[in-house]
Structures are given as C-alpha cells and as structure tokens.
Design a protein around this motif. Structure first.
Motif, PDB file in Angstrom:
ATOM      1  N   ILE A 181       5.404  -2.366   6.995  1.00 17.39           N
ATOM      2  CA  ILE A 181       5.700  -3.406   7.983  1.00 17.39           C
ATOM      3  C   ILE A 181       4.648  -3.401   9.080  1.00 17.39           C
ATOM      4  O   ILE A 181       4.294  -4.458   9.635  1.00 17.39           O
ATOM      5  CB  ILE A 181       7.125  -3.221   8.542  1.00 17.39           C
ATOM      6  N   ASP A 182       4.112  -2.232   9.388  1.00 18.49           N
ATOM      7  CA  ASP A 182       3.041  -2.165  10.376  1.00 18.49           C
ATOM      8  C   ASP A 182       1.788  -2.888   9.853  1.00 18.49           C
ATOM      9  O   ASP A 182       1.093  -3.559  10.624  1.00 18.49           O
ATOM     10  CB  ASP A 182       2.726  -0.712  10.696  1.00 18.49           C
ATOM     11  N   ARG A 183       1.521  -2.775   8.556  1.00 23.43           N
ATOM     12  CA  ARG A 183       0.420  -3.551   7.947  1.00 23.43           C
ATOM     13  C   ARG A 183       0.690  -5.051   8.099  1.00 23.43           C
ATOM     14  O   ARG A 183      -0.208  -5.837   8.404  1.00 23.43           O
ATOM     15  CB  ARG A 183       0.303  -3.242   6.452  1.00 23.43           C
ATOM     16  N   LEU A 184       1.926  -5.426   7.858  1.00 23.68           N
ATOM     17  CA  LEU A 184       2.308  -6.830   7.999  1.00 23.68           C
ATOM     18  C   LEU A 184       2.080  -7.297   9.432  1.00 23.68           C
ATOM     19  O   LEU A 184       1.602  -8.420   9.670  1.00 23.68           O
ATOM     20  CB  LEU A 184       3.783  -6.987   7.614  1.00 23.68           C
ATOM     21  N   GLY A 185       2.402  -6.433  10.411  1.00 19.11           N
ATOM     22  CA  GLY A 185       2.183  -6.787  11.807  1.00 19.11           C
ATOM     23  C   GLY A 185       0.707  -6.986  12.121  1.00 19.11           C
ATOM     24  O   GLY A 185       0.342  -7.896  12.883  1.00 19.11           O
ATOM     25  N   ASP A 186      -0.167  -6.161  11.543  1.00 17.72           N
ATOM     26  CA  ASP A 186      -1.608  -6.335  11.756  1.00 17.72           C
ATOM     27  C   ASP A 186      -2.089  -7.679  11.216  1.00 17.72           C
ATOM     28  O   ASP A 186      -2.903  -8.363  11.842  1.00 17.72           O
ATOM     29  CB  ASP A 186      -2.380  -5.198  11.086  1.00 17.72           C
ATOM     30  N   ALA A 198      -5.678   3.765   6.870  1.00 15.02           N
ATOM     31  CA  ALA A 198      -4.458   2.974   7.007  1.00 15.02           C
ATOM     32  C   ALA A 198      -4.415   2.326   8.371  1.00 15.02           C
ATOM     33  O   ALA A 198      -5.007   2.795   9.330  1.00 15.02           O
ATOM     34  CB  ALA A 198      -3.235   3.873   6.822  1.00 15.02           C
ATOM     35  N   PRO A 199      -3.718   1.214   8.513  1.00 15.74           N
ATOM     36  CA  PRO A 199      -3.581   0.565   9.809  1.00 15.74           C
ATOM     37  C   PRO A 199      -2.769   1.430  10.749  1.00 15.74           C
ATOM     38  O   PRO A 199      -1.995   2.279  10.315  1.00 15.74           O
ATOM     39  CB  PRO A 199      -2.852  -0.737   9.477  1.00 15.74           C
ATOM     40  N   PRO A 200      -2.934   1.244  12.060  1.00  7.99           N
ATOM     41  CA  PRO A 200      -2.225   2.104  13.005  1.00  7.99           C
ATOM     42  C   PRO A 200      -0.721   1.983  12.876  1.00  7.99           C
ATOM     43  O   PRO A 200      -0.193   0.897  12.745  1.00  7.99           O
ATOM     44  CB  PRO A 200      -2.703   1.594  14.372  1.00  7.99           C
ATOM     45  N   ALA A 201      -0.048   3.116  12.851  1.00  9.37           N
ATOM     46  CA  ALA A 201       1.418   3.142  12.784  1.00  9.37           C
ATOM     47  C   ALA A 201       1.950   3.773  14.053  1.00  9.37           C
ATOM     48  O   ALA A 201       1.312   4.638  14.649  1.00  9.37           O
ATOM     49  CB  ALA A 201       1.871   3.951  11.574  1.00  9.37           C
ATOM     50  N   PRO A 202       3.114   3.366  14.544  1.00 13.56           N
ATOM     51  CA  PRO A 202       3.658   3.913  15.778  1.00 13.56           C
ATOM     52  C   PRO A 202       3.934   5.410  15.670  1.00 13.56           C
ATOM     53  O   PRO A 202       4.382   5.872  14.639  1.00 13.56           O
ATOM     54  CB  PRO A 202       4.964   3.150  15.967  1.00 13.56           C
ATOM     55  N   THR A 203       3.651   6.151  16.694  1.00 16.24           N
ATOM     56  CA  THR A 203       3.946   7.585  16.720  1.00 16.24           C
ATOM     57  C   THR A 203       4.683   7.913  17.999  1.00 16.24           C
ATOM     58  O   THR A 203       4.583   7.216  19.000  1.00 16.24           O
ATOM     59  CB  THR A 203       2.645   8.408  16.665  1.00 16.24           C
ATOM     60  N   GLN A 204       5.415   9.002  17.939  1.00 17.43           N
ATOM     61  CA  GLN A 204       6.135   9.445  19.135  1.00 17.43           C
ATOM     62  C   GLN A 204       5.247  10.344  19.974  1.00 17.43           C
ATOM     63  O   GLN A 204       4.429  11.082  19.432  1.00 17.43           O
ATOM     64  CB  GLN A 204       7.383  10.216  18.730  1.00 17.43           C
ATOM     65  N   ARG A 264       0.822  -1.206   0.000  1.00 20.58           N
ATOM     66  CA  ARG A 264       0.000   0.000   0.000  1.00 20.58           C
ATOM     67  C   ARG A 264       0.856   1.257   0.000  1.00 20.58           C
ATOM     68  O   ARG A 264       0.446   2.305  -0.512  1.00 20.58           O
ATOM     69  CB  ARG A 264      -0.915   0.000   1.224  1.00 20.58           C
ATOM     70  N   TYR A 265       2.051   1.190   0.578  1.00 24.07           N
ATOM     71  CA  TYR A 265       2.863   2.385   0.758  1.00 24.07           C
ATOM     72  C   TYR A 265       4.164   2.381  -0.041  1.00 24.07           C
ATOM     73  O   TYR A 265       4.841   3.414  -0.101  1.00 24.07           O
ATOM     74  CB  TYR A 265       3.201   2.560   2.245  1.00 24.07           C
ATOM     75  N   LEU A 266       4.527   1.259  -0.619  1.00 25.93           N
ATOM     76  CA  LEU A 266       5.822   1.149  -1.281  1.00 25.93           C
ATOM     77  C   LEU A 266       5.696   1.514  -2.757  1.00 25.93           C
ATOM     78  O   LEU A 266       4.896   0.923  -3.485  1.00 25.93           O
ATOM     79  CB  LEU A 266       6.364  -0.285  -1.163  1.00 25.93           C
ATOM     80  N   ASP A 267       6.485   2.464  -3.216  1.00 26.46           N
ATOM     81  CA  ASP A 267       6.537   2.801  -4.637  1.00 26.46           C
ATOM     82  C   ASP A 267       7.934   3.280  -4.982  1.00 26.46           C
ATOM     83  O   ASP A 267       8.718   3.688  -4.113  1.00 26.46           O
ATOM     84  CB  ASP A 267       5.478   3.855  -5.006  1.00 26.46           C
ATOM     85  N   ASN A 268       8.257   3.237  -6.266  1.00 26.02           N
ATOM     86  CA  ASN A 268       9.614   3.542  -6.708  1.00 26.02           C
ATOM     87  C   ASN A 268      10.017   4.986  -6.428  1.00 26.02           C
ATOM     88  O   ASN A 268      11.203   5.276  -6.219  1.00 26.02           O
ATOM     89  CB  ASN A 268       9.750   3.238  -8.205  1.00 26.02           C
TER      90      ASN A 268
END
Length: 559
Positions: free
Chosen positions: A357-362, A553-559, A336-340
């Motif tokens: 990778i966060d999608r993969l974790g979900d 989008a799936p949850p992504a880690p934030t600071q 979903r997020y990877l492009d050239n």
C-alpha cells in the motif's frame, strides 16, 4: 461451334472473378448482418459463458459458427481480455473454439453447395433478404435481412466458382500445380495461406479448395493441403492486427499463432493417413464420401485434433505467454511484496499489505504532483498510471481477502481493514489527479495575470501539503502536514472567492470560471484524501509497526 480462345479465356477469368466476388460480398453481408443483429448476444456469451475452459471452448465454437467470422470473435475476445472480463486462459480457449467454429463454412458448402440446385434457394434468399432490409422497421430485423441476402449471394458465388473451375479444369491441367511428394503439399499449403492473406478470408480459400476438388481440377490430397494453408493464413492477419497493440492482445494473438501453427504441422505430417482414416470411417456407412464432404470432415477433424493437442500444452503455454510482451505498466502493477506464503501467516500478511500500500501511495503521489505541475503529462501517460493504480489496488484487495480467511486476532483484523481504507484513499488521489490533468489540458484563453499568479501560489501550497504527507513519520517536517492542509483550506476559500468575482464581473468567461473552480475543488479534495491516507496510515503504523525492507523498496512508515 467452339468459342475463340480469347473469348474462352475471358469467360473463365470472368467466371472465376465474379464467383469469388459474389462469395466475398455474400460472406461480408452475412457476417456483418449477423454481428449487428446479435451484437449484444455476442458480448453476453463471451462475457458470461466462459467461466471454465470447456465453456470458453464451446462459446468460441458456437459464436463463430453463428456469425461466420473467426476474426470478429478474435477481436471481441481481445477486447474482453484487455477490459479484464476474460483472463488469458479463458481467452485462448475461446480462440481455440473459434478455429473449430469457422469450419462450419466448409460444411455449408459441402452439404448445400453441390448436392442441390443452388439457384433454387440462393435467388429467393437474396430477394427476400433485400426486401426485409429495405422495408423492415426494426433495426435487428433489417440486419437479419442483410444476413439472409448475404447467405444467398455466398452460395450463388459458389455456383459460379464451381462452373468456372469445371471449365478451367477442361482447359488447363491445374493438377500440375500439385507436384508429387511432400514438396508439392508444402506448395499447396503456401498457396492456401497466400489466398487467405490476399482475400482476408479463410472461408473464401476454403470454398475455392472445395470447388477445385469437387470439379476434379485439383487432386484431393493437394486440396486438403490448401485447406491447411487457409487455416494457417489467418495467423498473418492476427499478427498484423496486434502491431503496436497491448501486451494482452499480443499474448492472445500469439496463442492463435501457436495453435494454428502446431495444428497445421501435425495435420500436414499425417495428411495421407488422416484422409484415409476419414474415408474409411465414412465408408463404413456403405457410401463413398464426396470430395467436398471429405474435405469438410478433414477441416473439422484436424482442428479438433489441434484442440486435443492443446489440452496438455495450453497450461505451460499460458504461463510462458504471461511472461512475454510485458509492458512497463504491467511491471509496475505487479505486486512486489504480496505472495501466498505470507498470506497464510496473518502477521506477515499484514506487514506485506502495508508495504504494498505504501508503493501505491508513492504512485498516487507522483500522479498528484504531475497533475498540479505547470505541464501535466499526456492523457495516455496519466491514463496508463491510473490503470496501474487500479490493478494494484485489485491485487491488494485479493490479498487482503486471503489474509482474512479463517479466525484472525482482533488486532490483525482491524489492521487489514485500516490498510484497505488507506489504499482506497490513495486510489482516490490517483483518480482525482487524472481528472484534474484532463481539465487543465483544456488551456484557458481568457485569463488575468493576477489570477494566474494567485492560482499558481495555491497549487504550490497544495503540492507542499502532498509532499509532507508522504514523508516518513520520524521526519521532523512531518509535523507540519496538518498545518499545511489547513493553509490549503483557508487559501482555497480566498481563491474561490476571487474566481467568482472575476467571472461575475465579466473579466473571465463563465465557462472558464467554472472550469477553474472545478480544478481547484478537485485539487482541494485531492489534498484532503492524501492527508486522510497519512493520518490513517500513521494510526495503523502505531498499532502494527513496520520497517523498511531494503534500499530499493519505496519508503515505508517506521516507528
């Protein structure tokens, strides 16, 4: 003295059916013998000799000419495409080559079937092949003997068919079936396709067209139209084979249909001029071509013409097919997020990598919860999910390699390495979840209520630890994750001890004890790997930082 009409009809029908049966039996024996004798060679050629378009085309031609079965090559090609050993682009060019390679049957019939006494070599081939098959000790040699016997039967069938058509042409005007004009050609195309579908062999239809033309029973142009129909008839089998099959299988079959349909249409439109051109080229040698030779040339010629037509058509066709027959699994496996464009900017590339990778974790987390639930999903469902995880991980690895090209700042380089580490922990969780569910589907027949309750309580602890590991870093409960893992570890030791005690005392059969011990051992490791993904992910986030891109989008880690 002439035979009574009913006996003459019986002789013609018997000769036709017998010749056709001998041909089909011979073709089957020869094909099966060659496939069994050279199965490993077939796999090696298709697996390693298809790196470029030209080599894929040549491999399809060579293997099909060798085993005399385009169907066998098509099935093998679809299998390799599904296994990821062939891309769609490689697979379609193998299929195109297979269509050219299958014209070898016409050449065998034209070169050997009408110019020499067939029984002079077919009968010895049958006898020698049968003796080899009966007495050879090597399995490969036995199968080569089967192929040799099939070769002899094939040409014996052609001889019987030739005699039957000669008798039939003297008694019945078969040429009346070939009406003049374009409509007559369409009818002959339909007859050729129908015969291929009924007999499940384009080679048999081709042999019938050649023998009919050689005996004078059917005009040359009508026989050529029947050859086009035989080529087109193979697409029906391809469409039937992929009913309910995977998306890749449907794409390869669709490419087969497009190739044969386009080739048949062009060959039919230029049929008279094409035949005249072939006759003119052959006539330059000073000899008039025999009808069978002319048809063999025509069959190969229009398939080569089809390959030439596909050179500009194939790239857009492949792109179009890749967007068709999509499955839910393929949609999920598509990054979903990877492009050239982002890969060329290291900071953006690393941010995209973390989100994917966060999608993969979900995905892995859902599989883990499913595996530890009271009713795990079916084997097919979990296998499909595991396949999605593997494909997405492969895409993540390829993207990471693109990001890492050239000189990277140390922070980005370390971040990419850390991100891949987290991705592999997620993959381990998915693999363990798949294996746990497979073991849990083997329902226990001897269990104790107290043990069932103890095991269920421990599984609930494991699920809680998994859930805490997937919370966002700023969630107040995230701090309980390490404590939850420690609790899983301590209760694991108690559950393991209880299972060992009940098994050794005979309350639970030893095999059932072993099964349950394997389940809890893998579940314990599953929790451990999920916790490692959490800890390394938190470390990566502290170094890089990440924000949630949008609501969907799936949850992504934030600071």
């Amino acid at each position: 003295m002439t035979e009574p009409p009913d006996i003459a009809v019986y002789t013609l029908v018997a000769g036709f059916l017998g010749g056709l049966g001998l041909f089909l039996l011979g073709m089957t024996l020869m094909t099966d013998g060659l496939k069994l004798a050279g199965g490993k060679a077939l796999q090696h050629i298709l697996g390693t000799w298809t790196r470029t378009r030209t080599r894929a085309l040549a491999s399809g031609m060579g293997v099909t000419a060798l085993v005399q079965s385009s169907s066998a090559v098509t099935v093998a090609t679809i299998g390799f495409a599904n296994a990821g050993l062939l891309t769609l682009g490689q697979a379609v060019w193998v299929i195109f080559g297979s269509n050219v390679g299958t014209t070898m049957t016409g050449w065998l019939v034209a070169l050997l079937g009408f110019n020499i006494r067939i029984d002079a070599f077919s009968l010895p081939a049958i006898g020698i092949g049968a003796l080899i098959y009966l007495f050879a000790r090597s399995t490969r040699i036995k199968h080569l003997g089967m192929a040799l016997a099939g070769f002899g039967l094939l040409f014996l069938g052609i001889d019987v068919l030739k005699n039957a058509f000669m008798g039939l042409s003297a008694a019945v005007d078969l040429g009346a079936l070939a009406r003049p004009g374009f409509l007559g050609l369409i009818i002959m195309v339909g007859i050729g396709a129908l015969l291929t579908v009924l007999m499940q062999s384009s080679s048999a239809s081709m042999a019938m067209a050649l023998t009919a033309a050689m005996s004078g029973a059917v005009p040359l142009e009508a026989s050529a139209a029947a050859v086009i129909g035989a080529n087109l008839g193979t697409t029906v089998k391809a469409m039937l084979v992929v009913i309910g099959a995977t998306a890749n299988a449907k794409r390869v079959a669709a490419a087969h249909v497009i190739f044969n349909g386009l080739t048949a249409l062009v060959a039919l439109l230029i049929l008279p001029w094409f035949l005249a051109f072939i006759a003119w080229v052959w006539g330059s040698t000073g000899e008039a071509p025999a009808p069978a030779m002319l048809l063999a040339l025509f069959h190969t010629g229009f398939n080569l013409l089809g390959v030439a037509l596909m050179i500009p058509v194939a790239p857009p066709m492949i792109r179009w097919l890749q967007g068709r027959f999509g499955s839910a699994e393929e949609d999920a496996a598509r990054p979903r997020y990877l492009d050239n464009s982002s890969a060329g900017v290291p900071d953006l590339g690393l941010q995209a990598l973390i989100l994917e990778i966060d999608r993969l974790g979900d995905m892995s987390h859902r599989m883990a919860r499913d595996a530890l639930s009271d009713q795990p999903s079916s084997a097919d469902a979990l296998e499909a999910q595991r396949s999605v995880v593997e494909r997405l991980l492969a895409a993540i690895g390829d993207f990471a390699a693109k990001v890492s090209r050239g000189h990277l700042p140390e922070k980005i380089s370390d971040g990419v390495t850390e991100a891949l580490r987290v991705a592999r922990y997620h993959r381990d969780v998915a693999t363990l979840a798949h294996d746990i569910a497979a073991l849990r589907r083997l329902r226990e027949r001897h269990d104790l209520p107290a043990m069932t309750e103890l095991r269920r309580q421990w599984q609930n602890l494991a699920v809680r630890a998994l859930d805490l590991a997937r919370l966002e870093p700023d969630d107040p409960q995230r701090g309980d994750a390490a404590e939850a893992v420690a609790q899983v570890e301590s209760e694991y030791a108690r559950l393991k001890q209880a299972l060992l005690r009940e098994g050794t005392s005979g309350n639970i059969p030893i095999p059932e004890m072993e099964r349950q011990l394997r389940i809890i051992s893998m579940a314990r490791r599953l929790v451990t790997q999920a916790d490692k993904a959490r800890r390394y992910g938190d470390h990566l986030d502290s170094q890089v930082g990440q924000t949630k891109p949008d609501q969907d989008a799936p949850p992504a880690p934030t600071q």
